[in-house]
Design a protein around this motif. Structure first.
Motif, PDB file in Angstrom:
ATOM      1  N   VAL A 201       0.827  -1.279   0.008  1.00  0.00           N
ATOM      2  CA  VAL A 201      -0.088  -0.158   0.041  1.00  0.00           C
ATOM      3  C   VAL A 201       0.847   1.157  -0.078  1.00  0.00           C
ATOM      4  O   VAL A 201       1.749   1.385   0.748  1.00  0.00           O
ATOM      5  N   VAL A 202       0.670   2.120  -1.091  1.00  0.00           N
ATOM      6  CA  VAL A 202       1.427   3.285  -1.169  1.00  0.00           C
ATOM      7  C   VAL A 202       0.703   4.682  -0.780  1.00  0.00           C
ATOM      8  O   VAL A 202      -0.577   4.783  -1.298  1.00  0.00           O
ATOM      9  N   GLU A 203       1.157   5.344   0.014  1.00  0.00           N
ATOM     10  CA  GLU A 203       0.621   6.775   0.568  1.00  0.00           C
ATOM     11  C   GLU A 203       1.190   7.931   0.364  1.00  0.00           C
ATOM     12  O   GLU A 203       2.760   7.745   0.425  1.00  0.00           O
ATOM     13  N   CYS A 204       0.722   9.005   0.161  1.00  0.00           N
ATOM     14  CA  CYS A 204       1.599  10.272   0.320  1.00  0.00           C
ATOM     15  C   CYS A 204       0.570  11.198   0.652  1.00  0.00           C
ATOM     16  O   CYS A 204      -0.673  11.297   0.475  1.00  0.00           O
ATOM     17  N   SER A 205       0.877  12.647   0.559  1.00  0.00           N
ATOM     18  CA  SER A 205       0.262  13.972   0.781  1.00  0.00           C
ATOM     19  C   SER A 205      -0.247  14.166  -0.743  1.00  0.00           C
ATOM     20  O   SER A 205       0.312  13.732  -1.781  1.00  0.00           O
ATOM     21  N   PRO A 206      -1.427  15.027  -0.706  1.00  0.00           N
ATOM     22  CA  PRO A 206      -1.760  15.231  -2.254  1.00  0.00           C
ATOM     23  C   PRO A 206      -0.721  16.041  -2.880  1.00  0.00           C
ATOM     24  O   PRO A 206      -0.644  16.204  -3.963  1.00  0.00           O
ATOM     25  N   HIS A 207      -0.220  16.911  -2.304  1.00  0.00           N
ATOM     26  CA  HIS A 207       1.031  17.736  -2.717  1.00  0.00           C
ATOM     27  C   HIS A 207       2.083  16.720  -3.563  1.00  0.00           C
ATOM     28  O   HIS A 207       2.573  17.151  -4.763  1.00  0.00           O
ATOM     29  N   THR A 208       2.397  15.764  -2.901  1.00  0.00           N
ATOM     30  CA  THR A 208       3.406  14.916  -3.219  1.00  0.00           C
ATOM     31  C   THR A 208       2.865  14.109  -4.567  1.00  0.00           C
ATOM     32  O   THR A 208       3.762  14.190  -5.369  1.00  0.00           O
ATOM     33  N   ARG A 209       1.756  13.619  -4.253  1.00  0.00           N
ATOM     34  CA  ARG A 209       1.128  12.917  -5.539  1.00  0.00           C
ATOM     35  C   ARG A 209       1.080  13.900  -6.716  1.00  0.00           C
ATOM     36  O   ARG A 209       1.489  13.415  -7.960  1.00  0.00           O
ATOM     37  N   SER A 210       0.700  15.139  -6.642  1.00  0.00           N
ATOM     38  CA  SER A 210       0.625  15.900  -7.951  1.00  0.00           C
ATOM     39  C   SER A 210       1.857  16.394  -8.380  1.00  0.00           C
ATOM     40  O   SER A 210       2.315  16.444  -9.573  1.00  0.00           O
ATOM     41  N   GLY A 211       3.094  16.541  -7.504  1.00  0.00           N
ATOM     42  CA  GLY A 211       4.352  17.052  -7.766  1.00  0.00           C
ATOM     43  C   GLY A 211       5.093  15.962  -8.345  1.00  0.00           C
ATOM     44  O   GLY A 211       5.726  16.291  -9.308  1.00  0.00           O
ATOM     45  N   LEU A 212       4.856  14.575  -8.145  1.00  0.00           N
ATOM     46  CA  LEU A 212       5.461  13.539  -8.654  1.00  0.00           C
ATOM     47  C   LEU A 212       4.696  13.292 -10.047  1.00  0.00           C
ATOM     48  O   LEU A 212       5.304  12.328 -10.855  1.00  0.00           O
ATOM     49  N   GLY A 213       3.444  13.766 -10.194  1.00  0.00           N
ATOM     50  CA  GLY A 213       2.902  13.373 -11.623  1.00  0.00           C
ATOM     51  C   GLY A 213       1.994  12.073 -11.612  1.00  0.00           C
ATOM     52  O   GLY A 213       1.435  11.446 -12.563  1.00  0.00           O
ATOM     53  N   LEU A 214       1.787  11.635 -10.415  1.00  0.00           N
ATOM     54  CA  LEU A 214       0.979  10.487 -10.217  1.00  0.00           C
ATOM     55  C   LEU A 214      -0.442  10.600 -10.604  1.00  0.00           C
ATOM     56  O   LEU A 214      -1.091   9.586 -10.834  1.00  0.00           O
ATOM     57  N   ASP A 215      -1.066  11.623 -10.376  1.00  0.00           N
ATOM     58  CA  ASP A 215      -2.310  12.003 -10.566  1.00  0.00           C
ATOM     59  C   ASP A 215      -2.534  12.137 -11.984  1.00  0.00           C
ATOM     60  O   ASP A 215      -3.733  12.072 -12.342  1.00  0.00           O
ATOM     61  N   ARG A 216      -1.454  12.297 -12.814  1.00  0.00           N
ATOM     62  CA  ARG A 216      -1.869  12.429 -14.325  1.00  0.00           C
ATOM     63  C   ARG A 216      -1.197  11.089 -15.087  1.00  0.00           C
ATOM     64  O   ARG A 216      -1.453  10.863 -16.232  1.00  0.00           O
ATOM     65  N   ALA A 217      -0.612  10.149 -14.360  1.00  0.00           N
ATOM     66  CA  ALA A 217      -0.019   8.939 -15.047  1.00  0.00           C
ATOM     67  C   ALA A 217      -0.911   7.960 -15.199  1.00  0.00           C
ATOM     68  O   ALA A 217      -1.887   7.813 -14.457  1.00  0.00           O
ATOM     69  N   ASP A 218      -1.002   7.321 -16.312  1.00  0.00           N
ATOM     70  CA  ASP A 218      -1.824   5.913 -16.165  1.00  0.00           C
ATOM     71  C   ASP A 218      -1.188   4.948 -15.496  1.00  0.00           C
ATOM     72  O   ASP A 218      -0.046   5.156 -14.827  1.00  0.00           O
ATOM     73  N   GLU A 219      -1.765   3.645 -15.275  1.00  0.00           N
ATOM     74  CA  GLU A 219      -1.379   2.898 -14.295  1.00  0.00           C
ATOM     75  C   GLU A 219       0.263   2.180 -14.702  1.00  0.00           C
ATOM     76  O   GLU A 219       0.912   2.231 -13.647  1.00  0.00           O
ATOM     77  N   ALA A 220       0.488   1.756 -15.837  1.00  0.00           N
ATOM     78  CA  ALA A 220       1.511   1.644 -16.244  1.00  0.00           C
ATOM     79  C   ALA A 220       2.735   2.625 -15.921  1.00  0.00           C
ATOM     80  O   ALA A 220       3.693   2.392 -15.100  1.00  0.00           O
TER      81      ALA A 220
END
Length: 404
Positions: A201-220
């Motif tokens: 299970v992976v977790e982070c803050s909303p800021h970290t998720r968007s900063g890393l681009g995980l909110d825009r990345a497809d699953e792969a």
């Protein structure tokens, strides 16, 4: 007296309740309706502890033996912080694949004569006639939603997004991995559930998720990035996503669900339909199975349905208070993670184990660690005084304050 029971939802809570009720009275007419096809469960592995296994053995030894035989064990915790690792002994934990757990409970229910109807979606508008209808249809329960005003349903959204993954890396201990990035911390919880797979299970803050681009990345793309971030604990193994039709959106925030009451007429809530607790405590499946134990016991000891459902609700709400409090503070610990990350790893890990404490958010971490260590050193003296008895303990106390 035999009764007709309809259980809506074929998760652990619904299946185990059916098993227990059929064991109590083989003449009960029990049907479990599950909207998905058999074997289509979501999730990877679930965790539980020795105390639950003991209770499972008391309630149904056959299914308990099968669950124990299909579980993996660990008795240590490991924390990876930046490039440092600390390992500590802990309570004996167990993991089992969710698919395997449901397979065991479904097989046991069938052996006892429970009817299992897969691909059978029951809505509030077409409930079958029954003496008791059990809503075990999860956090999104359609039966509960139909009467949300009566149940007093309340859902509180957490802050941090998370993603539930599998991995071919088999962890030998309950593993925490904390990775610092240019956009903040991201962390993972990993535990084995079979000889070939683990949950991650992976977790982070909303800021970290968007900063890393995980909110825009497809699953792969997202899995590839996470594999790079946690390469130190994955040892070259891959992460596995869900890619399941009808699954929740990736990276949801956790929903803590409570209800003012758990029953309405002959309808009763069970498991996640009644309550949820944050995944970081690893208690969700345990609490669902304990719900089933309590409801079955209440139905056996209270012949009248209203009294049985009231007793079940009263007992479980009381039992859940400690677990719900622990879950709230655990979620908060992770939301405040940067507060603890500059501590030496062994101290950070010690406070990770204390994250359920209501005092920890309000006491400086270094001070809390020192106080906790001092209290631990006093505990052997307390145990000795309890063994010696009240009279000797009073004598020791009088000497310690200078009484002649």
């Amino acid at each position: 007296m035999s009764v007709k029971v309809v259980c809506v939802g074929g998760g652990p809570a619904g299946l185990y309740l059916a098993v227990l009720l059929k064991r109590q009275n083989p003449s009960h007419d029990i049907t479990v309706h599950e909207r998905g096809p058999e074997g289509s469960t979501y999730g990877w592995g679930v965790t539980y502890w020795r105390g639950l296994l003991d209770r499972l053995h008391r309630h149904d030894p056959d299914s308990a033996h099968a669950i124990e035989a299909s579980s993996v064990r660990w008795n240590e915790g490991v924390a990876h912080v930046r490039d440092r690792v600390t390992r500590q002994p802990g309570d004996e934990g167990r993991g089992i694949g969710r698919h395997r757990l449901l397979e065991i409970l479904a097989d046991r229910a069938r052996c006892l004569g429970v009817r299992l109807e897969f691909g059978s979606e029951i809505t509030a508008a077409d409930l079958p006639e029954a003496d008791l209808v059990v809503a075990a249809d999860g956090v999104h329960s359609a039966l509960r939603t139909r009467h949300a005003d009566h149940f007093g349903t309340r859902i509180q959204e957490g802050r941090n997004p998370y993603v539930w993954l599998g991995t071919t890396k088999v962890f030998d201990a309950f593993t925490f991995a904390f990775t610092e990035t240019a956009h903040g911390w991201i962390w993972a919880y990993g535990y084995g559930y079979s000889a070939e797979r683990s949950t991650c299970v992976v977790e982070c803050s909303p800021h970290t998720r968007s900063g890393l681009g995980l909110d825009r990345a497809d699953e792969a793309e997202g899995l590839a990035l996470l594999e790079r971030l946690f390469a130190g604990v994955l040892d070259g193994h891959r992460l596995i996503g869900r890619s399941t039709a009808g699954a929740d959106a990736p990276w949801p925030t956790f929903r803590t669900l409570t209800n003012r009451t758990w029953h309405r007429g002959n309808l009763v809530l069970l498991g996640d339909a009644a309550h949820t607790t944050h995944y970081s405590t690893g208690a969700g499946t345990t609490l669902a199975l304990e719900d089933a134990m309590c409801l079955a016991t209440s139905l056996r000891t209270h012949p009248a349905l209203p009294e049985a459902l009231a007793a079940y609700e009263r007992r479980r709400r009381s039992d859940l208070l400690a677990a719900q409090s622990a879950a709230r503070y655990s979620a908060r610990w992770y939301e405040d993670l940067p507060r603890y990350m500059d501590l030496p790893p062994h101290r950070m890990f010690a406070l990770l184990g204390q994250r359920h404490s209501p005092l920890l958010p309000y006491v400086p971490p270094q001070l809390y660690y020192g106080l906790d260590r001092a209290a631990a050193r006093l505990e052997p003296l307390r145990r000795l005084k309890r063994r010696l008895g009240p009279s000797v303990a009073r004598a020791l106390q009088s000497r310690s304050v200078g009484t002649p």
